[in-house]
Design an enzyme around this catalytic site. Structure first.
Site, mmCIF file in Angstrom:
data_model
loop_
_atom_site.group_PDB
_atom_site.id
_atom_site.type_symbol
_atom_site.label_atom_id
_atom_site.label_comp_id
_atom_site.label_asym_id
_atom_site.label_seq_id
_atom_site.Cartn_x
_atom_site.Cartn_y
_atom_site.Cartn_z
ATOM 1 N N ASP A 203 0.831 -1.203 0.000
ATOM 2 C CA ASP A 203 0.000 0.000 0.000
ATOM 3 C C ASP A 203 0.868 1.257 0.000
ATOM 4 O O ASP A 203 1.873 1.330 0.716
ATOM 5 C CB ASP A 203 -0.878 -0.032 1.265
ATOM 6 C CG ASP A 203 -1.800 1.153 1.347
ATOM 7 O OD1 ASP A 203 -2.650 1.284 0.459
ATOM 8 O OD2 ASP A 203 -1.660 1.962 2.288
ATOM 9 N N GLU A 210 11.362 10.465 3.056
ATOM 10 C CA GLU A 210 11.198 11.905 2.799
ATOM 11 C C GLU A 210 12.592 12.484 2.589
ATOM 12 O O GLU A 210 13.520 12.151 3.325
ATOM 13 C CB GLU A 210 10.557 12.631 3.997
ATOM 14 C CG GLU A 210 9.165 12.157 4.364
ATOM 15 C CD GLU A 210 9.153 10.823 5.092
ATOM 16 O OE1 GLU A 210 10.041 10.599 5.931
ATOM 17 O OE2 GLU A 210 8.265 10.003 4.800
ATOM 18 N N GLU A 245 1.417 -0.659 -5.103
ATOM 19 C CA GLU A 245 0.399 0.366 -5.330
ATOM 20 C C GLU A 245 1.134 1.694 -5.469
ATOM 21 O O GLU A 245 1.411 2.379 -4.487
ATOM 22 C CB GLU A 245 -0.603 0.465 -4.171
ATOM 23 C CG GLU A 245 -1.786 1.339 -4.569
ATOM 24 C CD GLU A 245 -2.284 2.322 -3.500
ATOM 25 O OE1 GLU A 245 -3.312 2.960 -3.746
ATOM 26 O OE2 GLU A 245 -1.651 2.478 -2.450
HETATM 27 C C1 GLC Z 1 -4.280 3.376 -0.396
HETATM 28 C C2 GLC Z 1 -5.612 2.671 -0.241
HETATM 29 C C3 GLC Z 1 -6.629 3.614 0.328
HETATM 30 C C4 GLC Z 1 -6.126 4.159 1.646
HETATM 31 C C5 GLC Z 1 -4.758 4.793 1.479
HETATM 32 C C6 GLC Z 1 -4.142 5.142 2.787
HETATM 33 O O1 GLC Z 1 -4.321 4.351 -1.351
HETATM 34 O O2 GLC Z 1 -6.021 2.148 -1.472
HETATM 35 O O3 GLC Z 1 -7.873 2.997 0.487
HETATM 36 O O4 GLC Z 1 -7.031 5.107 2.150
HETATM 37 O O5 GLC Z 1 -3.870 3.887 0.850
HETATM 38 O O6 GLC Z 1 -3.757 3.987 3.481
#
Ligand code: GLC
Length: 599
Positions: A203, A210, A245
């Site tokens: 995620d 940073e 992601e």
């Molecule tokens: C990712 C997830 C999302 C979440 C964010 C923060 O983008 O897909 O649902 O709110 O991370 O963790």
């Protein structure tokens, strides 16, 4: 898939939230027990991988992406024993399991943060990023949740300093400059691998480090750390997968593959909105252009492609003009916009247009990558924009037209979220039970196309080449892998369209349509001419015909299988008779077409 280290290249992924799928305990919240009961449904649909949204201990202020304990399952969803049983049961059905590794941030309820804020001397203090002067620090970093946050720094009244967060202010970012944080998160990965899961969605992975003067995204340090994660994964485990992601432009996303030594998979974020743009502009250019900007990826890597997911339809990876276009076409409801995106499910985005739904899936199932289906979209489920944040696309799965949509036996008021009840998308109109017994339902259509896709490796593993056409409304491409050559042609227009395709290099091949096994006229010297009804598409295999007038044996076999699929769905009898008739039909058509000069 069992012994194939590249199994994820042939994956058809189903994304679901355990709370939303099926309530096995009757408390109004979906759980692992319920999910196990519904695995047969998923197996029958044909998917071979589940991506589970977060199920860890959490105050649930960001639907579980705010983790307060990485090693505990939220009791509402079940126990570790239930979870392990779920993984075993999924594997029994040849379904792999990907889970979430939310490594960028924790919840502010996590004991680490609680300890960190109590004392500046605490060991946990360095687990997070602090400052006294936020005004000039990391100024170039954008704000992601722009509808709810005005800064990436938040004031902590307890320790009287500001802490860094890229998402909600209740989600403090972990400090990856601290080697203990790096090691701790690696241990979390190992902990879950030992439960038998097949991999992780990483995620929010671009934001781990940073650095002053940068936008704090995709930094070299982040890639170094991911390579470390990959090394420890490969050292001890076989066939596990990391899925990045990274909501970034194609070149930057590609950096997450490294040299094939970082993440195995990454979402193709820029492709998704361009599929929707292509549809409304009736123009293949946005899709062709973005794929043109997408570099080749290492042999052992794979794209994850999707139409919708649990978040808003993100418009971060488009230009301002393109965003305006998307809003004007797809966000008519005053509440539809959220952050830089649109909070609708797939079916409401396109006003439930069945042909458009099929066309979008034709593109999803045939572009390079492993397709992801968001739970409920196989039925054309609707949403509820009034629920706030992204909750409108996270309502209970609609199983039947009975009380609580067959999702739960609890009192309706006890459900974790209200059901969709409007007359168009409500559970009485849209549910699994009704669609199972309707041969023409979207669910049965999805099942059929998933099964066809699974027969051809070229979809998951093949190269992509766009075919020149006389008509830009037709999106046409080749997918080639070993001896498979597939030709896909999609009509993005709402009107009938003609198109001439430049297929000269395939002269003498016979296009066999993959659904019905019907052979089209042989490819000749002239441009290959096709006509399309509105939003129609064709999936062909370009068969080599060894001897004129003879159909390749393989074609007959595949066609017979295709007929078998559709016969099974419609439930009609006399399969053998139908198979023989189709074989006769193919032969006749092949004979005819070998005499026919196309064009
Ligand atoms: C990712 C997830 C999302 C979440 C964010 C923060 O983008 O897909 O649902 O709110 O991370 O963790």
């Amino acid at each position: 898939m069992e012994h194939d280290p590249l199994w994820y290249k042939d994956a058809i992924i189903y994304e679901l939230h355990v709370k939303a799928f099926f309530d096995g305990t009757g408390d109004g919240i979906g759980d692992f027990q319920g999910l196990i009961e519904k695995l047969d449904y998923l197996q029958d649909l044909g998917i071979n991988c589940i991506w589970l949204l977060p199920f860890y201990q959490s105050p649930l202020k960001d639907d579980g992406y705010d983790i307060s304990d990485y090693r505990t399952i939220l009791p509402d969803y079940g126990t570790m024993k239930d979870f392990k049983r779920f993984v075993r049961e999924a594997h029994k059905r040849d379904i792999r399991v990907l889970i979430e590794l939310v490594i960028n941030h924790t919840s502010d309820q996590h004991l680490w943060f609680q300890e960190a804020r109590q004392s500046k001397k605490s060991k946990k203090r360095k687990f997070y990023v602090w400052t006294d002067e936020p005004a000039n620090k990391n100024k170039a970093a954008r704000i992601i949740f722009m509808d709810s946050e005005s800064s990436n720094w938040a004031w902590d009244p307890v320790s009287k300093q500001y802490y860094w967060h890229r998402f909600f202010s209740h989600q403090p970012d972990l400090n990856y400059d601290n080697p203990i944080v790096r090691r701790t998160m690696l241990n979390v990965l190992t902990y879950w691998l030992n439960t038998g899961v097949d991999g992780f969605r990483l995620d929010a992975v671009p934001y781990l480090f940073e650095r002053e003067g940068t936008n704090c995204e995709n930094l070299p340090e982040t890639h170094e750390y991911l390579k470390d994660l990959r090394r420890s994964l490969d050292k001890k485990y076989n066939h596990k997968v990391l899925l990045a992601e990274a909501n970034q432009w194609p070149k930057d996303v590609c950096s997450y593959f490294g040299e094939g030594d970082e993440c195995h998979m990454a979402f193709h974020f820029p492709l998704m909105p361009r599929i929707f743009m292509g549809l409304r502009k009736e123009d293949s250019t946005p899709i062709i252009e973005i794929m043109g900007q997408t570099p080749e990826i290492p042999e052992n890597c794979q794209w994850a492609i999707f139409l919708r997911n649990h978040d808003e339809l993100t418009l971060e990876m488009v230009t301002e003009d393109e965003r305006d276009f998307m809003y004007s076409e797809y966000a008519q409801h005053p509440k539809a916009k959220l952050n830089l995106g649109i909070r609708h499910r797939l079916a409401p985005l396109i006003n439930k247009g069945r042909r458009q739904l099929e066309l979008l899936h034709s593109i999803l199932f045939t572009m390079p990558g492993s397709p992801i289906i968001y739970y409920g979209d196989e039925l054309g489920m609707g949403d509820n924009v009034y629920l706030g944040d992204r909750n409108g696309v996270r309502t209970p799965m609609q199983w039947t037209g009975d009380r609580n949509a067959g999702f739960s036996k609890a009192d309706t008021a006890q459900l974790y979220a209200p059901l969709v009840v409007d007359p168009v998308y409500g559970y009485q109109a849209i549910n699994v039970e009704a669609q199972k017994r309707t041969p023409t339902s979207l669910l049965n259509w999805m099942k059929k196309f998933i099964s066809i896709r699974k027969k051809y490796k070229a979809f998951g593993r093949g190269s992509l080449k766009f075919v020149k056409t006389s008509n830009p409304k037709i999106l046409c491409y080749l997918r080639e892998y070993e001896d498979e050559t597939l030709l896909i042609a999609n009509n993005l227009s709402r009107y009938v369209q003609p198109a001439e395709l430049d297929l000269r290099q395939f002269k003498n091949r016979l296009p066999m349509e993959l659904v019905g096994g019907v052979c089209f006229p042989k490819i000749g010297d002239l441009p290959y001419f096709l006509t399309f009804s509105p939003h129609a598409f064709y999936w062909f295999q370009l068969m080599k015909v060894e001897e004129p007038g003879e159909i390749a044996a393989e074609a007959v076999e595949k066609a017979a299988q295709a007929v078998h699929v559709s016969t099974k769905i419609s439930g009609t009898t006399g399969r053998r008779k139908k198979k023989r008739a189709t074989q006769r039909e193919i032969k006749t058509k092949a004979n005819l077409s070998s005499r026919h000069k196309s064009g």
